[in-house]
Design a protein around this motif. Structure first.
Motif, PDB file in Angstrom:
ATOM      1  N   ASN A 170      49.280  24.601  86.801  1.00 15.03           N
ATOM      2  CA  ASN A 170      48.525  23.489  86.199  1.00 15.03           C
ATOM      3  C   ASN A 170      48.327  23.601  84.692  1.00 15.03           C
ATOM      4  OD1 ASN A 170      47.721  21.842  88.617  1.00 15.03           O
ATOM      5  ND2 ASN A 170      46.999  23.858  89.231  1.00 15.03           N
ATOM      6  N   GLN A 171      49.257  24.233  84.024  1.00 14.87           N
ATOM      7  CA  GLN A 171      49.131  24.305  82.571  1.00 14.87           C
ATOM      8  C   GLN A 171      49.265  22.895  81.971  1.00 14.87           C
ATOM      9  OE1 GLN A 171      48.359  26.896  80.355  1.00 14.87           O
ATOM     10  NE2 GLN A 171      47.629  27.562  82.350  1.00 14.87           N
ATOM     11  N   PRO A 172      48.318  22.513  81.128  1.00  8.92           N
ATOM     12  CA  PRO A 172      48.393  21.157  80.566  1.00  8.92           C
ATOM     13  C   PRO A 172      49.619  20.977  79.681  1.00  8.92           C
ATOM     14  CG  PRO A 172      46.503  22.353  79.702  1.00  8.92           C
ATOM     15  CD  PRO A 172      47.133  23.252  80.691  1.00  8.92           C
ATOM     16  N   ARG A 173      50.196  19.800  79.748  1.00 11.52           N
ATOM     17  CA  ARG A 173      51.370  19.491  78.910  1.00 11.52           C
ATOM     18  C   ARG A 173      50.954  18.423  77.910  1.00 11.52           C
ATOM     19  NH1 ARG A 173      54.674  18.824  84.254  1.00 11.52           N
ATOM     20  NH2 ARG A 173      55.104  20.995  84.712  1.00 11.52           N
ATOM     21  N   LYS A 231      46.611  16.947  94.925  1.00 11.59           N
ATOM     22  CA  LYS A 231      45.698  18.070  94.696  1.00 11.59           C
ATOM     23  C   LYS A 231      46.083  19.272  95.559  1.00 11.59           C
ATOM     24  CE  LYS A 231      41.169  16.685  93.885  1.00 11.59           C
ATOM     25  NZ  LYS A 231      40.070  15.731  94.127  1.00 11.59           N
ATOM     26  N   GLN A 291      48.782  20.937  93.706  1.00 12.76           N
ATOM     27  CA  GLN A 291      48.276  21.648  92.530  1.00 12.76           C
ATOM     28  C   GLN A 291      47.457  22.884  92.915  1.00 12.76           C
ATOM     29  OE1 GLN A 291      46.164  18.422  90.622  1.00 12.76           O
ATOM     30  NE2 GLN A 291      47.946  17.879  89.367  1.00 12.76           N
ATOM     31  N   LYS A 333      35.144  14.833  82.529  1.00 12.29           N
ATOM     32  CA  LYS A 333      36.586  15.009  82.782  1.00 12.29           C
ATOM     33  C   LYS A 333      37.060  14.168  83.976  1.00 12.29           C
ATOM     34  CE  LYS A 333      36.339  19.319  85.475  1.00 12.29           C
ATOM     35  NZ  LYS A 333      36.806  20.693  85.564  1.00 12.29           N
ATOM     36  N   PHE A 334      36.122  13.817  84.857  1.00 10.09           N
ATOM     37  CA  PHE A 334      36.513  12.977  85.997  1.00 10.09           C
ATOM     38  C   PHE A 334      36.571  11.502  85.618  1.00 10.09           C
ATOM     39  CE2 PHE A 334      34.677  16.759  87.894  1.00 10.09           C
ATOM     40  CZ  PHE A 334      35.633  17.082  88.833  1.00 10.09           C
ATOM     41  N   SER A 354      47.538  13.088  85.511  1.00 14.53           N
ATOM     42  CA  SER A 354      47.006  14.204  86.296  1.00 14.53           C
ATOM     43  C   SER A 354      48.102  15.036  86.933  1.00 14.53           C
ATOM     44  CB  SER A 354      46.085  13.674  87.393  1.00 14.53           C
ATOM     45  OG  SER A 354      45.041  12.956  86.833  1.00 14.53           O
ATOM     46  N   LYS A 355      49.085  14.365  87.497  1.00  8.08           N
ATOM     47  CA  LYS A 355      50.092  15.145  88.225  1.00  8.08           C
ATOM     48  C   LYS A 355      51.124  15.764  87.279  1.00  8.08           C
ATOM     49  CE  LYS A 355      53.231  15.282  92.040  1.00  8.08           C
ATOM     50  NZ  LYS A 355      54.145  14.582  92.907  1.00  8.08           N
ATOM     51  N   TRP A 394      42.980  22.365  83.018  1.00 11.53           N
ATOM     52  CA  TRP A 394      42.057  21.287  82.659  1.00 11.53           C
ATOM     53  C   TRP A 394      41.773  20.380  83.857  1.00 11.53           C
ATOM     54  CZ3 TRP A 394      44.096  18.964  77.400  1.00 11.53           C
ATOM     55  CH2 TRP A 394      44.055  19.976  76.422  1.00 11.53           C
ATOM     56  N   ASN A 395      42.711  20.385  84.788  1.00 10.12           N
ATOM     57  CA  ASN A 395      42.570  19.416  85.881  1.00 10.12           C
ATOM     58  C   ASN A 395      41.862  20.012  87.096  1.00 10.12           C
ATOM     59  OD1 ASN A 395      44.526  21.140  86.691  1.00 10.12           O
ATOM     60  ND2 ASN A 395      46.057  19.597  87.214  1.00 10.12           N
ATOM     61  N   LEU A 420      51.115  15.738  83.662  1.00 10.03           N
ATOM     62  CA  LEU A 420      50.618  16.377  82.441  1.00 10.03           C
ATOM     63  C   LEU A 420      49.464  17.349  82.684  1.00 10.03           C
ATOM     64  CD1 LEU A 420      50.734  13.298  80.012  1.00 10.03           C
ATOM     65  CD2 LEU A 420      52.527  14.904  80.610  1.00 10.03           C
ATOM     66  N   HIS A 421      48.871  17.275  83.875  1.00 14.22           N
ATOM     67  CA  HIS A 421      47.775  18.210  84.239  1.00 14.22           C
ATOM     68  C   HIS A 421      46.609  18.151  83.253  1.00 14.22           C
ATOM     69  CE1 HIS A 421      51.363  20.702  85.885  1.00 14.22           C
ATOM     70  NE2 HIS A 421      50.975  19.812  86.772  1.00 14.22           N
ATOM     71  N   LEU A 422      46.272  16.977  82.783  1.00 18.54           N
ATOM     72  CA  LEU A 422      45.233  16.893  81.749  1.00 18.54           C
ATOM     73  C   LEU A 422      43.828  16.713  82.318  1.00 18.54           C
ATOM     74  CD1 LEU A 422      47.094  14.682  79.113  1.00 18.54           C
ATOM     75  CD2 LEU A 422      46.840  17.146  79.166  1.00 18.54           C
ATOM     76  N   VAL A 423      43.717  15.985  83.407  1.00 18.32           N
ATOM     77  CA  VAL A 423      42.395  15.765  84.032  1.00 18.32           C
ATOM     78  C   VAL A 423      42.560  15.824  85.555  1.00 18.32           C
ATOM     79  CG1 VAL A 423      41.393  14.350  82.192  1.00 18.32           C
ATOM     80  CG2 VAL A 423      42.744  13.259  83.983  1.00 18.32           C
ATOM     81  N   PRO A 424      41.473  16.043  86.290  1.00 17.02           N
ATOM     82  CA  PRO A 424      41.593  16.037  87.752  1.00 17.02           C
ATOM     83  C   PRO A 424      42.057  14.676  88.270  1.00 17.02           C
ATOM     84  CG  PRO A 424      39.478  16.927  87.077  1.00 17.02           C
ATOM     85  CD  PRO A 424      40.098  16.345  85.858  1.00 17.02           C
ATOM     86  N   ILE A 425      42.817  14.707  89.343  1.00 20.46           N
ATOM     87  CA  ILE A 425      43.326  13.462  89.928  1.00 20.46           C
ATOM     88  C   ILE A 425      42.181  12.614  90.465  1.00 20.46           C
ATOM     89  CG2 ILE A 425      44.647  12.537  91.892  1.00 20.46           C
ATOM     90  CD1 ILE A 425      46.606  14.835  91.431  1.00 20.46           C
ATOM     91  N   SER A 426      41.252  13.272  91.129  1.00 18.05           N
ATOM     92  CA  SER A 426      40.108  12.538  91.693  1.00 18.05           C
ATOM     93  C   SER A 426      38.952  13.508  91.840  1.00 18.05           C
ATOM     94  CB  SER A 426      40.477  11.939  93.053  1.00 18.05           C
ATOM     95  OG  SER A 426      40.719  12.974  93.973  1.00 18.05           O
TER      96      SER A 426
END
Lengths: 325, 726
Positions: free
Chosen positions: B688-691, B360, B363, A190-191, A171-172, B25-26, A174-180
């Motif tokens: 927050n661009q996905p990697r 968060k 972000q 996605k959560f 999450s932090k 995405w996040n 790679l920013h792929l999904v929300p942290i929480s």
């Protein structure tokens, strides 16, 4: 079988009664109703009158187990235990110390718990069995040895590490999904991706080792040698014969936890902000809300008994030799 | 197998274009909220009560402060904290009467005053938020006040009610709420305190309890109609005016008029929620507030999210045009005169753990954040002169740091009833003063608070009348004034005092036994352990052995109530910005042991008590300052507390977050805040661009790991049969 099930359900009553007694003794050994009142009323300007009023309003102004001065049956019925424990058997959980209806809260919060726990359970089962079969297939090779070492290493890592590390990486960085967080419906996906993945990965080490042991025990049996002697491929031997015969011990571990899945995960729910029953219980313990703690322990016990019953029934399904009487 | 490997290799590549899109995405919020004028914040603990008569915790007031409107409020920008009218037309001026009912002048001596009377006039035309409790049918009857079981069956939330209504705020509603403080089913935390002041409130509580008992004989949930029972100390004068009568003089009462305890509650709401079956659906006034404020609670899910939206019936209020000298330069007056509230909606998400909250915030998914000890190093670097500045990473994100000194005090107390450390003898004073010097709170603040705090010189924190800065406000028993700074006295001074107290080198001069003190605490865990070890070392500096008696919270509270503790940690957060609210912590009749008061040290000095009684009824001014100075001199001499420290709070704000100024007294700060949602959206997307490349790498590693397995499998498959494998 029906007679057996009925008998087992009757056995459950004294067990649940015992659980009730234990929870009362344990909770009130470290908490007094006065303390509970003070916590609920806040720590400022709390007068003895306010404490007495709170106890009366919430039914904690009676003796705990035995009311000496009360006449007749009142000695037992005019007690905190009777008033709080008996309605539990009808699944009447009453109100929390903050006034909210516990039954309503359980109904609302069981779904987020389930959507997290069920995928973790099913995917975890699948992954663990698959890995265990692979290790069994490659038994006595470096792959098996390396796999067992990896499993032991994964078992040795704290669950908190998986959670914090997973949040940091996925999450932090790679920013792929929300942290929480959590949303209902399809948005929940996605959560849940990360907590489910972490739940599965966190259980792979112990699960795989356990199932590997079961499979290796089966592999050494005569019928497996016979199957191989018939010229069956190792893949067929493993999946058709070994897996099927290993189902009884697998069921022992798996079916019993199915009903308790909805009790939620205590830590994962807190870290991922999932509003399930696990975090509900933790919050109640923190705030010394006896009504919720009592309800959740009772429910947990009832579901565990149900799980054991389901396991017995499942035995008869996977092993025709077993009959419940 | 090769085919499978190819498929596995392609899947992450297919994700790649999606990763280059503009939508993060996040993002934890729904798509529909993107770009909306919404403020995003957090709450860390599920609120217990949202009923203004019951709610006292800061995490509850965060919500109800925006919904309920008491007659007064604190000016958002001015310091020292200043009261101003909210729904009231003007600040109420008390009228004083003697025992014969004769009006006294404003400067009448407190002893002469038998009764104070506050007459409060509210502005007409203020409307309640839309709510089903006010909905009326064509005949003008309240539509939802007699729901039957079948009707209630279809209702699960307030939004299931088809009709809503409103009505004008009247003085009746304020009086109704004052009566509710005595409601037997509510347990208002200030009932005990207010019963000592509001005329007839105590008796009113007794009357209501009796009536309630009778009423509930047949129906446990029966509605207790407070309108049937008048209260002598709170009366309606006309539609927009009400009067509160107090016993004697109590100048601090005006501060209570700025708290939700004195906000209006419409009887219709109480009656509506009291219907049978409502509680089983968690439809309670305690959970669904009904107010006149700028916001209404549109979603109440304390397990996940609380959402406030603009109250469509809110009359509008102007942003203040005056503040402190620096406010204009800080941009805090840019919105002067504009109509509030600014944000359409405020979403508060439950974040129990610091790490997700912090990440968060970084972000961009929360607009503001505090700084925990764990994240302090990531956020702040402390310069050579001790000044705090943001780290380059945060500066790059245009985050602002705002520091403020809390109106809170954290101290170590001595139980003044204890035979060793307590009492007012010179011996005991010297022992306490020696310990006060030895416990180095500057070091404590540096180690355990990352420098966020100020060592206290007395019980009054900065920002409260009575606090004096510099050499004049110094505690000369513990500090010297050196080079324009307070400098803790050398440890030899503490040793000298200890010897004079009868414990040379930490041993009893008569028995020769080492001095052993006990520190009672409910703190557990690794953080507490290091803190307690530090404390033991502080006392070792003067050869005192400290025994830590760690216990659970309940036992600790019991010990404090019984006066069984010796040394302990305690704290106090101001209810209102008046020195009385701190000095009463040392007032004898307010002792905790036996009297259940807030004086945890059980300090009882007749001289201090006399001065306190004089000071509490005085108006702020030189005369009051003089009395406070005298009180502080007595308290510092007696040293019932090691004065501890005043915490400093650090807040971080994103560049799109405006008008944020910490106001530790005001509960209704949301209406002043403004966000630039376009800028926020832009930054969120940028940050927050996905990697995806690490995923590809992991996939590749996994594929490579499969290669030896595949090789072994092939080897096994084509291996010649052996005699006995197993």
């Amino acid at each position: 079988m029906i007679a057996y099930l009925l008998r087992r359900m009757l056995y459950a009553i004294p067990i649940l009664l015992g659980v009730n007694v234990f929870i009362f003794i344990l909770f009130f050994a470290v908490n007094s109703p006065d303390n509970m009142a003070r916590i609920q009323l806040g720590m400022k300007h709390v007068t003895p009158d306010a404490v007495a009023k709170w106890k009366h309003e919430h039914g904690y102004d009676r003796p705990l187990f035995f009311n000496g001065p009360a006449p007749g049956a009142g000695k037992f019925t005019e007690t905190v235990f009777f008033h709080k424990a008996v309605p539990m058997f009808a699944f009447q959980f009453g109100a929390a110390d903050d006034g909210r209806d516990i039954g309503q809260d359980i109904k609302t919060r069981m779904w987020p718990s389930l959507v997290l726990a069920v995928p973790v359970f099913l995917i975890g089962l699948l992954v663990n069995i698959t890995f265990a079969l692979i290790l069994a297939f490659f038994r006595a090779t470096y792959i098996d040895f390396g796999g067992v070492v990896l499993c032991v290493a994964m078992m040795s890592i704290s669950g908190m590490f998986y959670i914090i590390g997973g949040q940091f990486l996925v999450s932090k960085l790679l920013h792929l999904v929300p942290i929480s967080g959590y949303q209902g419906g399809w948005d929940a996906f996605k959560f849940l991706v990360l907590p489910v993945a972490i739940g599965v990965i966190g259980g792979v080490g112990s699960g795989t080792r356990w199932y590997r042991t079961i499979f290796l025990e089966e592999i050494g049996k005569d019928y497996v040698r016979t199957a191989r002697a018939k010229g069956l491929a190792e893949r067929v031997v493993l999946f058709r014969h070994v897996l099927r015969n290993a189902l009884i011990p697998i069921l022992t571990g798996a079916v019993v936890v199915i009903p308790t899945l909805f009790m939620g995960s205590l830590i994962a729910e807190s870290f991922f902000g999932i509003p399930g029953l696990g975090s509900y219980t933790i919050d109640a313990i923190r705030s010394q809300d006896f009504a919720i703690v009592h309800a959740m322990v009772f429910l947990g016990s009832a579901l565990y008994i149900l799980g054991l019953l389901l396991t017995d029934v499942a035995y008869t399904l996977v092993d025709p030799r077993i009959r419940l009487a | 197998m090769i085919r499978l490997m190819r498929i596995l290799a392609i899947v992450p590549v297919l994700w790649l274009p999606a990763g280059c899109g503009k939508t993060p995405w996040n993002d934890p919020y729904p798509e529909a909220e993107r770009g909306q004028n919404i403020l995003y914040s957090v709450f860390s603990e599920r609120p217990k009560h949202l009923d203004p008569a019951q709610s006292y915790a800061s995490n509850e007031v965060t919500f109800i402060g925006q919904i309920y409107e008491p007659p007064l409020q604190y000016n958002y920008l001015k310091r020292p904290y200043t009261l101003e009218p909210l729904t009231a037309r003007e600040l109420p001026q008390p009228r004083f009467y003697d025992k014969q009912g004769k009006q006294l002048p404003q400067d009448a001596a407190p002893a002469q005053v038998a009764m104070s009377e506050y007459e409060i006039s509210i502005r007409p035309g203020i409307l309640y938020q839309p709510h089903p409790a006010f909905a009326r049918d064509a005949q003008g009857r309240l539509r939802y006040h007699d729901l039957n079981a079948a009707e209630l069956d279809k209702i699960n939330t307030l939004s299931d009610f088809k009709f809503t209504g409103t009505r004008e705020l009247t003085a009746d509603d304020y009086v109704y709420e004052i009566k509710r403080l005595a409601h037997p089913r509510l347990n208002s935390p200030i009932f005990g305190l207010m019963a000592d002041y509001i005329i007839g409130l105590k008796e009113y509580g007794t009357l209501l309890s009796k009536q309630d008992k009778l009423l509930r004989q047949n129906n446990a949930a029966a509605y207790l109609d407070l309108n049937r029972y008048p209260l002598a100390g709170a009366e309606v004068v006309d539609r927009y005016t009400y009067r509160v009568k107090l016993k004697g003089k109590y100048p601090q009462f005006v501060y209570w008029l700025a708290m939700p305890f004195f906000a209006p509650v419409p009887w219709e709401a109480d009656r509506f929620y009291a219907q049978p079956g409502m509680q089983a659906k968690n439809l309670l006034l305690d959970w669904y507030p009904v107010g006149t404020g700028p916001y209404l609670l549109s979603r109440n899910d304390p397990n996940k999210q609380m959402v406030l939206v603009k109250n469509p019936n809110f009359r509008g209020e102007r942003y203040p045009a005056e503040g402190e000298a620096d406010d204009r330069a800080q941009g805090l007056l840019a919105d002067a005169g504009k109509t509030m509230p600014f944000v359409d909606k405020a979403v508060y998400s439950l974040e129990k753990e610091d790490i997700p909250y912090w990440n968060k915030f970084l972000q961009g998914y929360y607009d503001a954040s505090g700084i925990s000890s764990d994240t302090f190093d990531q956020a702040v670097k402390v310069g050579a002169q001790g000044e705090a500045a943001l780290t380059p990473d945060l500066q790059q994100k245009d985050i602002r740091l705002v520091t403020t000194v809390a109106t809170t005090i954290s101290y170590m107390g001595f139980n003044m009833q204890d035979p060793v450390v307590g009492g007012l003898s010179e011996r005991a004073r010297k022992l306490r003063r020696a310990i006060s010097i030895a416990v180095d709170y500057e070091e404590f603040i540096s180690i355990f608070r990352n420098g966020r705090g100020i060592a206290a010189q007395g019980p009054i924190p900065p920002g409260i009348f009575g606090y004096v800065e510099g050499a004049a406000g110094l505690n000369h028993y513990v500090y010297d004034w050196v080079n324009h700074h307070a400098q803790r006295k050398p440890i030899n001074e503490a040793k000298r005092l200890l010897a004079e107290a009868g414990y040379p080198n930490g041993r009893d001069a008569q028995s020769g036994k080492p001095l052993l003190l006990h520190f009672d605490t409910a703190a557990t865990g690794p953080d507490a352990k290091s803190r307690l070890e530090w404390l033991s070392k502080q006392l070792q500096k003067i050869d005192i052995q400290l025994v830590i008696r760690a216990t659970d919270y309940n036992r600790f509270q019991d010990k404090m109530l019984k006066g069984d503790a010796q040394l302990f940690e305690w704290g106090w957060n101001a209810d209102y910005p008046d020195p009385e609210n701190f000095l009463f912590l040392l007032y004898g009749p307010n002792k905790k042991a036996g009297l259940n008061g807030e004086n945890a040290a059980n300090y009882d000095n007749p001289e201090f008590n006399r001065l306190f009684e004089q000071m509490k009824n005085m108006d702020n001014g030189p005369a009051r300052q003089q009395v406070i100075d005298a009180m502080l001199a007595v308290a510092r001499r007696d040293a019932p507390w090691v004065w501890g420290y005043v915490p400093q709070s650090y807040a971080l704000y994103h560049s799109w977050y405006f008008n944020a100024k910490p106001n530790l007294m005001a509960n209704n700060g949301l209406k002043y805040l403004r966000v630039d949602s376009k800028l926020r959206e832009q930054k969120r997307t940028q940050w927050n661009q996905p990697r995806l490349w690490p995923l590809l790498l992991i996939g590749l590693v996994l594929l490579l790991a499969l290669a030896p397995a595949w090789w072994v499998w092939r080897k096994k498959l084509y291996a010649p049969a052996r005699g006995a494998e197993s």
